[in-house]
Design a protein around this motif. Structure first.
Motif, PDB file in Angstrom:
ATOM      1  N   HIS A  58       0.803  -1.054  -0.100  1.00 51.13           N
ATOM      2  CA  HIS A  58       0.025  -0.045  -0.060  1.00 51.13           C
ATOM      3  C   HIS A  58       0.839   1.244  -0.092  1.00 51.13           C
ATOM      4  CE1 HIS A  58      -2.819  -3.050   1.934  1.00 51.13           C
ATOM      5  NE2 HIS A  58      -3.350  -2.660   0.697  1.00 51.13           N
ATOM      6  N   ARG A  59       0.181   2.325  -0.358  1.00 49.93           N
ATOM      7  CA  ARG A  59       1.030   3.555  -0.704  1.00 49.93           C
ATOM      8  C   ARG A  59       1.295   4.225   0.830  1.00 49.93           C
ATOM      9  NH1 ARG A  59      -1.389   6.811  -5.662  1.00 49.93           N
ATOM     10  NH2 ARG A  59       0.393   8.303  -5.065  1.00 49.93           N
ATOM     11  N   THR A  60       2.399   4.701   0.822  1.00 50.23           N
ATOM     12  CA  THR A  60       2.749   5.549   2.289  1.00 50.23           C
ATOM     13  C   THR A  60       2.742   6.950   2.483  1.00 50.23           C
ATOM     14  OG1 THR A  60       5.035   5.364   1.949  1.00 50.23           O
ATOM     15  CG2 THR A  60       4.153   3.526   2.917  1.00 50.23           C
ATOM     16  N   GLY A  61       3.000   7.757   0.884  1.00 48.30           N
ATOM     17  CA  GLY A  61       3.028   8.833   0.947  1.00 48.30           C
ATOM     18  C   GLY A  61       4.292   9.384   1.150  1.00 48.30           C
ATOM     19  N   GLU A  62       5.272   8.196   1.634  1.00 48.41           N
ATOM     20  CA  GLU A  62       6.874   8.661   1.737  1.00 48.41           C
ATOM     21  C   GLU A  62       7.565   8.495   0.479  1.00 48.41           C
ATOM     22  OE1 GLU A  62      10.482   7.181   4.714  1.00 48.41           O
ATOM     23  OE2 GLU A  62       8.400   6.171   4.922  1.00 48.41           O
ATOM     24  N   MET A  63       8.233   9.298   0.155  1.00 46.70           N
ATOM     25  CA  MET A  63       9.221   9.381  -1.013  1.00 46.70           C
ATOM     26  C   MET A  63      10.758   8.732  -0.714  1.00 46.70           C
ATOM     27  SD  MET A  63       6.894  10.317  -3.171  1.00 46.70           S
ATOM     28  CE  MET A  63       7.659  10.481  -4.787  1.00 46.70           C
ATOM     29  N   PHE A  64      11.187   8.074  -1.805  1.00 47.08           N
ATOM     30  CA  PHE A  64      12.513   7.598  -1.680  1.00 47.08           C
ATOM     31  C   PHE A  64      13.262   8.263  -3.030  1.00 47.08           C
ATOM     32  CE2 PHE A  64      15.490   4.730  -4.056  1.00 47.08           C
ATOM     33  CZ  PHE A  64      16.369   4.609  -2.954  1.00 47.08           C
ATOM     34  N   GLN A  65      14.190   8.602  -3.029  1.00 43.22           N
ATOM     35  CA  GLN A  65      15.062   9.392  -3.719  1.00 43.22           C
ATOM     36  C   GLN A  65      16.549   8.663  -3.979  1.00 43.22           C
ATOM     37  OE1 GLN A  65      15.998  13.379  -3.697  1.00 43.22           O
ATOM     38  NE2 GLN A  65      16.852  13.646  -5.801  1.00 43.22           N
ATOM     39  N   LEU A  66      16.767   8.107  -5.482  1.00 38.23           N
ATOM     40  CA  LEU A  66      17.987   7.169  -5.401  1.00 38.23           C
ATOM     41  C   LEU A  66      19.271   8.022  -5.052  1.00 38.23           C
ATOM     42  CD1 LEU A  66      19.151   4.346  -6.343  1.00 38.23           C
ATOM     43  CD2 LEU A  66      19.046   5.398  -8.683  1.00 38.23           C
ATOM     44  N   SER A  67      19.344   9.188  -5.502  1.00 35.50           N
ATOM     45  CA  SER A  67      20.649   9.758  -5.085  1.00 35.50           C
ATOM     46  C   SER A  67      21.088   9.897  -3.432  1.00 35.50           C
ATOM     47  CB  SER A  67      20.733  11.079  -5.741  1.00 35.50           C
ATOM     48  OG  SER A  67      19.630  11.984  -5.290  1.00 35.50           O
ATOM     49  N   SER A  68      19.772   9.496  -2.962  1.00 32.30           N
ATOM     50  CA  SER A  68      20.047   9.743  -1.102  1.00 32.30           C
ATOM     51  C   SER A  68      21.139   8.313  -0.855  1.00 32.30           C
ATOM     52  CB  SER A  68      18.738   9.759  -0.445  1.00 32.30           C
ATOM     53  OG  SER A  68      18.125   8.357  -0.658  1.00 32.30           O
ATOM     54  N   THR A  69      21.208   7.340  -1.569  1.00 32.06           N
ATOM     55  CA  THR A  69      21.996   6.189  -1.462  1.00 32.06           C
ATOM     56  C   THR A  69      23.175   6.284  -1.803  1.00 32.06           C
ATOM     57  OG1 THR A  69      20.833   5.099  -3.262  1.00 32.06           O
ATOM     58  CG2 THR A  69      19.742   5.032  -1.124  1.00 32.06           C
ATOM     59  N   ARG A  70      23.618   7.297  -2.504  1.00 31.31           N
ATOM     60  CA  ARG A  70      24.935   7.539  -3.374  1.00 31.31           C
ATOM     61  C   ARG A  70      26.065   6.950  -2.489  1.00 31.31           C
ATOM     62  NH1 ARG A  70      24.788   8.492  -8.070  1.00 31.31           N
ATOM     63  NH2 ARG A  70      23.700  10.563  -8.054  1.00 31.31           N
ATOM     64  N   GLY A  71      26.730   5.791  -2.931  1.00 29.38           N
ATOM     65  CA  GLY A  71      27.788   5.277  -2.217  1.00 29.38           C
ATOM     66  C   GLY A  71      27.646   4.089  -1.308  1.00 29.38           C
ATOM     67  N   LYS A  72      26.285   3.681  -1.392  1.00 29.57           N
ATOM     68  CA  LYS A  72      25.872   2.596  -0.551  1.00 29.57           C
ATOM     69  C   LYS A  72      25.244   1.605  -1.821  1.00 29.57           C
ATOM     70  CE  LYS A  72      24.260   5.665   2.913  1.00 29.57           C
ATOM     71  NZ  LYS A  72      22.943   6.151   3.663  1.00 29.57           N
ATOM     72  N   PRO A  73      25.248   0.269  -1.339  1.00 27.53           N
ATOM     73  CA  PRO A  73      24.570  -0.780  -2.312  1.00 27.53           C
ATOM     74  C   PRO A  73      23.427  -0.436  -2.346  1.00 27.53           C
ATOM     75  CG  PRO A  73      26.239  -1.895  -0.656  1.00 27.53           C
ATOM     76  CD  PRO A  73      26.006  -0.162  -0.248  1.00 27.53           C
ATOM     77  N   VAL A  74      22.670  -0.746  -3.429  1.00 25.16           N
ATOM     78  CA  VAL A  74      21.336  -0.599  -3.470  1.00 25.16           C
ATOM     79  C   VAL A  74      20.674  -1.893  -4.532  1.00 25.16           C
ATOM     80  CG1 VAL A  74      19.427   0.752  -4.460  1.00 25.16           C
ATOM     81  CG2 VAL A  74      21.337   2.014  -3.224  1.00 25.16           C
ATOM     82  N   ALA A  75      19.816  -2.356  -4.284  1.00 23.84           N
ATOM     83  CA  ALA A  75      19.016  -3.395  -5.309  1.00 23.84           C
ATOM     84  C   ALA A  75      17.666  -2.895  -5.405  1.00 23.84           C
ATOM     85  CB  ALA A  75      18.868  -4.748  -4.435  1.00 23.84           C
ATOM     86  N   ILE A  76      17.343  -2.874  -6.762  1.00 30.37           N
ATOM     87  CA  ILE A  76      16.178  -2.337  -7.136  1.00 30.37           C
ATOM     88  C   ILE A  76      15.340  -3.518  -7.889  1.00 30.37           C
ATOM     89  CG2 ILE A  76      14.895  -0.687  -8.527  1.00 30.37           C
ATOM     90  CD1 ILE A  76      17.393   1.352  -8.265  1.00 30.37           C
ATOM     91  N   VAL A  77      14.200  -3.642  -7.408  1.00 32.51           N
ATOM     92  CA  VAL A  77      13.517  -4.820  -8.070  1.00 32.51           C
ATOM     93  C   VAL A  77      12.088  -4.155  -8.731  1.00 32.51           C
ATOM     94  CG1 VAL A  77      11.802  -6.845  -7.760  1.00 32.51           C
ATOM     95  CG2 VAL A  77      13.875  -6.415  -6.204  1.00 32.51           C
ATOM     96  N   PHE A  78      12.284  -4.377 -10.207  1.00 33.94           N
ATOM     97  CA  PHE A  78      11.192  -3.771 -10.846  1.00 33.94           C
ATOM     98  C   PHE A  78      10.151  -4.821 -11.338  1.00 33.94           C
ATOM     99  CE2 PHE A  78      14.715  -0.918 -11.762  1.00 33.94           C
ATOM    100  CZ  PHE A  78      14.203   0.020 -11.904  1.00 33.94           C
ATOM    101  N   GLY A  79       8.820  -4.779 -11.155  1.00 30.78           N
ATOM    102  CA  GLY A  79       7.749  -5.600 -11.318  1.00 30.78           C
ATOM    103  C   GLY A  79       6.426  -5.268 -11.399  1.00 30.78           C
ATOM    104  N   SER A  80       5.526  -6.113 -11.184  1.00 24.29           N
ATOM    105  CA  SER A  80       4.353  -5.696 -11.051  1.00 24.29           C
ATOM    106  C   SER A  80       3.766  -6.596  -9.943  1.00 24.29           C
ATOM    107  CB  SER A  80       3.351  -5.994 -12.452  1.00 24.29           C
ATOM    108  OG  SER A  80       1.989  -6.100 -12.129  1.00 24.29           O
ATOM    109  N   PHE A  81       3.070  -5.960  -8.803  1.00 27.44           N
ATOM    110  CA  PHE A  81       2.820  -6.434  -7.734  1.00 27.44           C
ATOM    111  C   PHE A  81       1.297  -6.399  -7.630  1.00 27.44           C
ATOM    112  CE2 PHE A  81       7.088  -5.187  -7.091  1.00 27.44           C
ATOM    113  CZ  PHE A  81       7.794  -6.627  -6.587  1.00 27.44           C
ATOM    114  N   THR A  82       0.389  -6.524  -8.512  1.00 28.76           N
ATOM    115  CA  THR A  82      -0.763  -6.537  -8.724  1.00 28.76           C
ATOM    116  C   THR A  82      -1.623  -7.601  -8.599  1.00 28.76           C
ATOM    117  OG1 THR A  82      -1.044  -6.299 -11.066  1.00 28.76           O
ATOM    118  CG2 THR A  82      -0.815  -4.220  -9.817  1.00 28.76           C
TER     119      THR A  82
END
Length: 82
Positions: A58-82
């Motif tokens: 469910h939507r939280t209203g909280e935003m995530f900005q990729l650049s806020s993780t610069r220098g840290k490992p990040v995993a991004i999962v793209f897909g449909s969760f419907t």
């Protein structure tokens, strides 16, 4: 391969995909244009903002900005969760 048909039959993908050669050529041309915009391996990923979801999706209203993780490992999962 013949003079009028320089593409070997094994490489005639438009026949395999059941489309015309013209449709195949348009697809390849569009793919070449898209591929130019794709970041290269090892390059910095384009920045983006996206809304965070809770554990139930469910939507939280909280935003995530990729650049806020610069220098840290990040995993991004793209897909449909419907």
């Amino acid at each position: 391969m013949t003079r009028n048909n320089p593409t070997p039959p094994s490489e005639r993908y438009w026949d395999k995909w059941h489309i015309s050669k013209d449709e195949y050529d348009r697809y390849i041309d569009a793919k070449k244009i898209r591929d130019k915009r794709v970041p290269k391996v090892g390059s910095i990923a384009p920045d983006f903002n996206i809304e965070k979801l809770d554990k139930k999706g469910h939507r939280t209203g909280e935003m995530f900005q990729l650049s806020s993780t610069r220098g840290k490992p990040v995993a991004i999962v793209f897909g449909s969760f419907t």
